[in-house]
Design a protein around this motif. Structure first.
Motif, PDB file in Angstrom:
ATOM      1  N   THR A 152       0.833  -1.198   0.000  1.00 38.72           N
ATOM      2  CA  THR A 152       0.000   0.000   0.000  1.00 38.72           C
ATOM      3  C   THR A 152       0.868   1.248   0.000  1.00 38.72           C
ATOM      4  O   THR A 152       2.099   1.159   0.035  1.00 38.72           O
ATOM      5  N   GLY A 153       0.199   2.403  -0.005  1.00 40.03           N
ATOM      6  CA  GLY A 153       0.939   3.658  -0.062  1.00 40.03           C
ATOM      7  C   GLY A 153       1.855   3.886   1.113  1.00 40.03           C
ATOM      8  O   GLY A 153       2.847   4.610   1.004  1.00 40.03           O
ATOM      9  N   LEU A 199       6.259   8.392  -8.224  1.00 37.97           N
ATOM     10  CA  LEU A 199       5.090   7.747  -8.799  1.00 37.97           C
ATOM     11  C   LEU A 199       3.897   8.699  -8.787  1.00 37.97           C
ATOM     12  O   LEU A 199       3.520   9.225  -7.736  1.00 37.97           O
ATOM     13  N   THR A 200       3.313   8.927  -9.938  1.00 36.44           N
ATOM     14  CA  THR A 200       2.131   9.777 -10.089  1.00 36.44           C
ATOM     15  C   THR A 200       1.213   9.125 -11.122  1.00 36.44           C
ATOM     16  O   THR A 200       1.637   8.211 -11.847  1.00 36.44           O
ATOM     17  N   PRO A 201      -0.034   9.579 -11.232  1.00 36.51           N
ATOM     18  CA  PRO A 201      -0.909   9.034 -12.277  1.00 36.51           C
ATOM     19  C   PRO A 201      -0.319   9.194 -13.671  1.00 36.51           C
ATOM     20  O   PRO A 201      -0.567   8.360 -14.552  1.00 36.51           O
ATOM     21  N   PHE A 230      -3.641   4.129  -8.929  1.00 34.76           N
ATOM     22  CA  PHE A 230      -4.227   5.301  -8.272  1.00 34.76           C
ATOM     23  C   PHE A 230      -5.747   5.253  -8.409  1.00 34.76           C
ATOM     24  O   PHE A 230      -6.283   4.690  -9.376  1.00 34.76           O
ATOM     25  N   ASP A 231      -6.438   5.861  -7.430  1.00 31.67           N
ATOM     26  CA  ASP A 231      -7.894   5.945  -7.556  1.00 31.67           C
ATOM     27  C   ASP A 231      -8.270   7.150  -8.413  1.00 31.67           C
ATOM     28  O   ASP A 231      -7.394   7.866  -8.936  1.00 31.67           O
ATOM     29  N   GLN A 232      -9.588   7.371  -8.587  1.00 29.23           N
ATOM     30  CA  GLN A 232     -10.044   8.441  -9.470  1.00 29.23           C
ATOM     31  C   GLN A 232      -9.620   9.811  -8.975  1.00 29.23           C
ATOM     32  O   GLN A 232      -9.494  10.757  -9.759  1.00 29.23           O
ATOM     33  N   VAL A 237      -3.130   3.943  -4.401  1.00 30.56           N
ATOM     34  CA  VAL A 237      -3.829   2.816  -3.789  1.00 30.56           C
ATOM     35  C   VAL A 237      -2.839   1.716  -3.414  1.00 30.56           C
ATOM     36  O   VAL A 237      -2.794   1.278  -2.267  1.00 30.56           O
ATOM     37  N   GLU A 238      -2.046   1.299  -4.373  1.00 38.28           N
ATOM     38  CA  GLU A 238      -1.052   0.264  -4.104  1.00 38.28           C
ATOM     39  C   GLU A 238       0.040   0.295  -5.165  1.00 38.28           C
ATOM     40  O   GLU A 238      -0.108   0.935  -6.212  1.00 38.28           O
TER      41      GLU A 238
END
Length: 601
Positions: A152-153, A199-201, A230-232, A237-238
């Motif tokens: 996880t994060g 780490l990014t979207p 990543f979530d919306q 997330v992980e």
């Protein structure tokens, strides 16, 4: 001045001496030879004129190799005392093949500067060869062990695979829900955190190389490819991390870098010692550097031919003395490598360049020259050769392991899956008498599915490692494979196979078959051919495999691609070679390898 010019003329580097005003006062023979290769009007030729304003000439030109305002500024800095040395690397592409130069400017005692143009073409080519060797290694060697985890994060484990647990000697219960810090080397934690923070979207993947401690207590280098989810809202997330052990690759790469560093050191300006022998007066002069090269203090003994003879290695002594006598007798120069044994027993390598001067009657009256200590170069060459041998051994070992894995997997599929499918067919046959017509149709469908699965399993086994390669030999395997390939691709195949007097050893047999596989794969994918000819012939000394097609050929720039790098490596490990005619029309590849028969058992 004449003696100094003679010494400069004996140097392999191009030398230009400028006075305090930046004008040319001395040009040695090597520089004139360089200039003679270039067209009339080139800056190099203009610089050969005594009295030429070299600084003004350099400043007025922009775009010619070695001449530009920036170079002029650097030379002026040395001339005016602001700098003690100026260096400039450039490629002279005005000649073919191009020459790579290292320009070095240093002040002279007379207030001017000395420009030395060193030909570093060989050094440049060696560096390219080292880089190509390293790239080939990275392309061929594959690590087979992958450790997979998800966290996880905040860095807590939520999944680890069995390989991960086995590698670190931990169970799932010990790892799940725990932080990942304990498995990483403490010194690498800041780098790991910084990389994971990237780490990014928009940048969901980062690759990290760091050290971890294995279950055996060894500190191993690992490469982890981390992919984030990543979530919306853009919140982490992980992260899924897939790692592989790169310790051996790092060790080989470090060794190659060390060898390269040694080579660069040896190829740089080595210590030079000058000498002069007046044959009329029998006076001999050695520079201080030459005394030190011989392990002697200046003036410690008389610098004569006998003293020189004593420092030469006994095994080289006769050869060196004969070279000197030959130079004197012919009135020409000499160039010879030899070993020096210093008084303390230290062994050094030297390269001597000598030149004889003749009197009016054509008789030598003086011989002079320079000695260069090339010991570092000799050591670097030996280290490089050793590294290459180690790399070839590592590649051969890796390929052998991969081939054994293919063989083992094929055997497992055949023995276990094949047996299970056969048992299923027998079971269905036993049920036939106990079912109605509808059930009989269902059993028939099941038999067909199982038989198709059995056929697929046999095809997989064959692709992994054809059993006939061990049972029937290379010729029959190649004959069968070319027929199957023709049936699958629809391309006509013509074969001509010569009977082997004795079966080849296993490693050579496997590599020849893999070469044929790769070449036929290339034809199917790239050649757009309608016909292929395969010739396998053998003599007492060589086995030759030739594959030619009537397709569109391929560009020479693709020689390193299309799987040809692996083909070259397979032939090279047996002392063979690959020749390629790329066409068009058609293409032809020939592998010629020394024949090695299988030992009798």
């Amino acid at each position: 001045m004449d003696a100094s010019l003679s010494v400069l003329d004996a140097l392999p580097a191009g030398i230009v001496v400028l006075d305090s005003a930046g004008r040319v006062v001395v040009v040695n023979a090597a520089f004139r030879r360089i200039a003679s290769l270039l067209a009339e009007g080139s800056p190099f030729r203009q610089a050969c004129v005594i009295g030429c304003d070299y600084l003004a000439l350099t400043r007025s030109i922009n775009g010619s190799p070695g001449f530009s305002p920036a170079v002029a500024d650097g030379l002026a800095g040395v001339l005016q005392g602001r700098e003690t040395i100026f260096r400039h690397l450039f490629d002279c592409e005005l000649v073919s093949p191009s020459i790579h130069f290292a320009l070095e400017a240093t002040p002279t005692s007379a207030g001017g500067i000395l420009l030395a143009f060193h030909d570093i073409t060989r050094k440049h080519l060696l560096e390219l060869a080292l880089r190509a060797s390293e790239e080939r290694f990275r392309a061929v060697v594959e690590d087979q062990t992958e450790v997979i985890s998800r966290f996880t994060g905040d860095g807590s484990y939520i999944f680890v695979n069995e390989v991960y647990c086995r590698f670190f000697g931990k169970s799932e219960d010990e790892l799940l829900g725990r932080h990942w810090h304990p498995v990483a080397h403490p010194d690498d934690l800041p780098v790991i955190k910084a990389q994971l923070a990237r780490l990014t979207p928009d940048n969901p993947v980062v690759t990290i190389e760091n050290r971890v401690r294995s279950a055996k207590g060894e500190m191993r280098w690992m490469q982890f490819v981390n992919r984030a989810t990543f979530d919306q809202a853009g919140r982490l997330v992980e992260v899924q991390s897939v790692g592989r052990d790169i310790t051996d690759q790092r060790r080989v790469a470090d060794e190659l870098l060390r060898s390269e560093a040694h080579m660069r050191l040896a190829m740089s300006a080595a210590p030079l010692g000058t000498w002069e022998w007046d044959l009329v007066t029998d006076d001999v002069h050695w520079s201080d550097n030459l005394w030190h090269m011989f392990g002697l203090e200046p003036g410690q003994t008389k610098p004569d031919l006998e003293t020189f003879r004593k420092v030469i290695h006994p095994e080289d002594r006769l050869r060196v003395m004969q070279a000197i006598e030959s130079a004197l007798g012919a009135g020409q120069g000499c160039c010879i490598e030899f070993r020096i044994v210093r008084p303390d027993g230290t062994l050094r390598w030297a390269l001597a360049h000598g030149k004889a001067e003749l009197d009016a009657q054509g008789r030598p009256w003086r011989i002079f020259g320079v000695n260069m200590d090339i010991s570092s170069l000799k050591e670097a060459n030996e280290a490089l050769d050793q590294s290459r041998l180690q790399l070839q051994a590592l590649l051969a070992g890796t390929e052998s392991v991969r081939e054994e894995e293919r063989k083992a997997i094929a055997a497992d599929i055949h023995d276990q899956l094949g047996a299970a499918l056969s048992a299923a067919v027998f079971g269905l046959n036993g049920l036939s008498a106990h079912v109605d017509a509808v059930g009989a149709l269902a059993l028939t469908d099941l038999r067909r599915i199982i038989l198709e699965a059995s056929h697929t399993a046999r095809e997989i086994c064959t692709r992994l490692r054809p059993p006939m390669l061990d049972d029937l030999g290379l010729i029959e395997t190649c004959r069968w494979y070319s027929g199957e390939w023709s049936r699958t691709t629809g391309i006509r195949v013509v074969t001509r196979f010569t009977r082997l007097d004795s079966e080849l050893e296993e490693a050579l047999r496997v590599d020849l078959f893999r070469i044929l596989q790769e070449l036929l794969t290339n034809v199917a994918r790239h050649a757009n051919a309608s016909r292929v000819k395969i010739v396998l012939s053998a003599s007492r000394r060589f086995v030759t495999l030739t594959v030619s097609d009537d397709g569109q050929g391929f560009s020479k720039s693709l020689h390193g691609g299309l799987g040809l790098a692996g083909i070259h490596e397979r032939a090279r490990r047996h002392g063979g070679d690959i020749s390629i005619d790329p066409g068009p029309p058609g293409a032809q590849v020939r592998a010629r390898i020394p024949a090695k028969a299988r030992e009798a058992r």
